[in-house]
Scaffold this active site. Sequence first.
Site, short mmCIF file in Angstrom:
data_model
loop_
_atom_site.label_atom_id
_atom_site.label_comp_id
_atom_site.label_asym_id
_atom_site.label_seq_id
_atom_site.Cartn_x
_atom_site.Cartn_y
_atom_site.Cartn_z
CB SER A 190 -1.33 0.01 1.05
OG SER A 190 0.06 -0.59 2.26
CG HIS B 58 -3.56 -1.02 -1.55
ND1 HIS B 58 -3.99 -1.92 0.23
CD2 HIS B 58 -4.31 0.15 -0.99
CE1 HIS B 58 -3.94 -0.61 0.87
NE2 HIS B 58 -3.85 0.54 0.61
CE LYS C 291 -7.41 1.37 1.44
NZ LYS C 291 -7.98 0.90 2.09
#
Length: 269
Positions: free
Chosen positions: A56, A84, A115
């Site tokens: 990340s 991610h 996310k």
Amino acid sequence: DELNHASIIDGIRLCKAKRLRYKNKDMSDLESKLQESHNDKTENVIRLIATDGVFSMDGTIAPLPDIRRLADKYKALVFIDECHATGFFGKTGRGTEEHFDMIGGVDIINSTLGKALGGAAGGYTTGPKALIDLLRQRSRPYLFSNTLPPPIVASAMKAIELIDNDTSLPGRVLDNAKYFRQEMQDLGFKILGDDHPICPVMLGDARLASQFADEMLKRGIYVIGFSYPVVPKDRARIRVQVSAAHSKADLQRCIDAFAQVGRQLEVIK
């Protein structure tokens, strides 16, 4: 991996497993740790290699094919954190497995709805049914958490539908990331990462990173300066996250602001 996300570290502490750390993406060191854990007394011990799919803070990618090879050699399971990568990494947004053409090659995947899938909270674990049944009965963070609010579930489902129906979105993210990285490097900035949309602009000094972020905000660009203990000492940075929603004009405006601040603070010439 020594650079695993803090949530993985906390999970290992919760399960009280013995932990051996290997150097970031260093397969020789990983193999030595697997050898260290393997002897006659531990023949029936479950070994689990735990790594971020994409790291990340650096935007670098775990060498998944090599990890899988070592796992098979030493009879270990592979766990990856895909927070991610899910939704935008890989040809159709299916993450690190797809990036390496290894769909189905990982034993356990943990990821987030918060996310790229657009939700404000929530996450999931995928793996063998027996494992999922075990987690439902024994995982304290799961058992003692509130259920997700329906609007968050609905938004995550819609995000997955959008990705399934428009496979151009992951490609757009990658194109934007490549453009941003190249333009910034041409200006003289040092950018970490493996062509990933997490683009860490390395500054080194913690105070400089904070000052740089403040100056960017004055120009209407919201970026965050990261420094110790989030990243190692003297590795402070501005972490930029590029998305499919950014137009070339958006990216150029950000790049121009970086150039102005970089020259003002004497980071670039």
